[in-house]
Design a protein around this motif. Sequence first.
Motif, PDB file in Angstrom:
ATOM      1  N   ASP A   1       2.349  -2.897   2.954  1.00 28.92           N
ATOM      2  CA  ASP A   1       1.119  -2.361   2.725  1.00 28.92           C
ATOM      3  C   ASP A   1       0.314  -1.665   3.982  1.00 28.92           C
ATOM      4  O   ASP A   1       0.758  -2.086   4.920  1.00 28.92           O
TER       5      ASP A   1
ATOM      6  N   GLU B   1      -8.516  -8.622   3.013  1.00 30.86           N
ATOM      7  CA  GLU B   1      -7.249  -8.722   2.394  1.00 30.86           C
ATOM      8  C   GLU B   1      -7.383 -10.068   1.648  1.00 30.86           C
ATOM      9  O   GLU B   1      -7.507 -11.170   2.363  1.00 30.86           O
TER      10      GLU B   1
ATOM     11  N   ARG C   1      -5.105 -13.267  -3.817  1.00 35.32           N
ATOM     12  CA  ARG C   1      -5.700 -13.636  -4.978  1.00 35.32           C
ATOM     13  C   ARG C   1      -7.122 -13.322  -5.352  1.00 35.32           C
ATOM     14  O   ARG C   1      -7.883 -13.831  -6.491  1.00 35.32           O
TER      15      ARG C   1
ATOM     16  N   ARG D   1      -7.950 -10.059  -6.446  1.00 33.34           N
ATOM     17  CA  ARG D   1      -7.965  -8.636  -6.988  1.00 33.34           C
ATOM     18  C   ARG D   1      -9.000  -8.721  -8.291  1.00 33.34           C
ATOM     19  O   ARG D   1      -9.233  -9.474  -9.105  1.00 33.34           O
ATOM     20  N   GLY D   2      -9.833  -7.479  -8.017  1.00 32.92           N
ATOM     21  CA  GLY D   2     -11.005  -7.594  -9.162  1.00 32.92           C
ATOM     22  C   GLY D   2     -12.351  -8.310  -8.768  1.00 32.92           C
ATOM     23  O   GLY D   2     -13.178  -8.157  -9.214  1.00 32.92           O
TER      24      GLY D   2
ATOM     25  N   TRP E   1     -13.430  -3.255  -0.108  1.00 31.59           N
ATOM     26  CA  TRP E   1     -13.225  -4.654   0.561  1.00 31.59           C
ATOM     27  C   TRP E   1     -13.191  -4.138   2.142  1.00 31.59           C
ATOM     28  O   TRP E   1     -12.585  -4.283   2.987  1.00 31.59           O
TER      29      TRP E   1
END
Length: 638
Positions: A191, A312, A315, A317-318, A324
Amino acid sequence: MAETKCWTWSLERGGTPALTKQPNLAQELQQESDELHSALISFLDAYAAAIFYLKVTRFGEGLLRAEGSIAAEQRVRDIEKVLVEFSSRHVLRFDNRMIVTAPFRSATPHDDAYEFGHARPKAKTEAVGAAIAPPPVSVNRFPVIRTDDVPERSKSFTFEVDLSMQRDAGTRGDEMTFADLPADWSSLDVDVEAFSSNLSFGPGEERKQIRIMRAGGSVSAKFEATVRADVPDEATNIEIVAMFSHGGRFSGVARRTLALKAPAKPEPQAPAASDAVPPSGAVAIVPGASAPELTIKIIGAGGEGKYLWSLEAPRGRGLGPASWSGISDMGRSTGDFALGLLKECPRLKPGQHANVLQGIGEDIWGATPKSFRDLYFQLRKKLGPGFPIQLVTDEPHVPWEMMHPDSDAGIDDADHLFMSHPISRWFISSEGRMPASFKPGSIASFVPDYTDGSGLPAAIDEGSWLVSNLSAVSMEATYGAFTKFWGAGAPSDPVAVLHFAGHGQAEDATNAKLKLLDGWVFSSEVNSKVKLGQRFGTFMVINACEVGASEYRLGLISGWAARLADQGFGGILAPLWAVQDEHASSVVRDYLRDFVGGQPVGQAMLKARVAHRDKSSTPYAYVCHGDVMASIAKPATS
């Protein structure tokens, strides 16, 4: 959904290669199949005897699949190399189903669920009469930031970030090592997040992914942004920063300076962008290493006291805000901000310290970006307290770990982050590595028994306890013995922990020093001649006390920690201010007992802080540097 075949290249032992194309195949796919046919034919004469059968199929879903039975492992690797390079050029997922018939046979055929860019399982091999697993491999790549565009105010600007086998002259970034990869790896995803104070990105457009291919190629990350209109007239260039991570763990930073096209007419003035973008850090990436639940990256964003936060959360996400990332602006230097908050901390009386420190923590919380506060709130709702947090920053002064959510945060049972989470920090600008684990080894303890009336009985007891309970080796606490031990005379056997308990002083980060029996050792003496950390990645504990210290001074920890990390030390524990009481020894004893016993850096420090928080301000003083998830594989022995 059925896979749609476009063309198939095949060869059976004793036969001739066959290329079968579907009717009305697009011209682009026609050329693609001919290209692969030529590439395979060019070397198959020498390999024909080893091939029982080989079939390569191109599917319409962007997939290239290789199936076959081949009699030599090296032949499989050579064919795979050609196919991986081909897939990289045409941006295809590569599914390798070739097996080695003799002397090895793959016991892990790749199923249909395998996706290009994801780590392949380690191959299990079987031999006739014996089973031999190929050893893991390491792969090195250099970060690259490139573009054909010239950045111009208010205009669209495109660039790429890549990981290449060759160093790029225009990119500042150290080589990355991907360690412990399966011997049969085909590709690896990394990433990358791009940042520049002079560029604007669309929502989520600053985060992309790079695919590294086994054969040496890659699929780069492509970015599109807009150059800000308010870039000052006097600015002649822009800086682009690329931050890399793998498996949720911070991996490194690279940057590039690009000349900015001169404005055609005067533009509105705005605060000038700073050049305080972090230099790159050398990194060792270990696929499969445990990742923290939250990583906070804090880097200079232009202007005194102005920092970009990038978050980062694997867990998360969303959860939280759409972006972020965010900016914290303290309106003054971070050194002045920290000094204003912490100046009185060494004078806090036991029993009265907790309320003062909570107020300081809430002030620090208020200096964080709203995007962080929102995401942290959501993570606490989902995961509760106790999840590990990694800080990565080029800001050395503010103890962000001490932040305490205020009454507006909406968090039940809010507490200081370092009292409710395993947490540790590392340096974006460090030339050292942040290891994912520590080697077992000895504990070397340097505790001066001062004879000038400045003795520290608690420090002496601390050293004796380490010898009795953790099999530490008591060392001669002189300047010569200390500097020889970490320098030219570094031992050949691993040293897991280097421990110092004694007097420490700091006028600033360049004058931080530790007192030995016959003189002072300065933080500026930590240079390339210091071999201990380079050799073993040793964790260093600095329990610096000072009789009569009346106020906090900048530099006691920052002067040591960054220099030690630059020279390969894998972790550092030290107090922000010169602690003065027996509670300092209690914190260090508890930490080392659990850390040496195999607990991760962050968890061991969390337990030690919480156990002694009510006694004095001392547990609040300690800052841990290193990978929050890193631990010693087994108890260290002398």
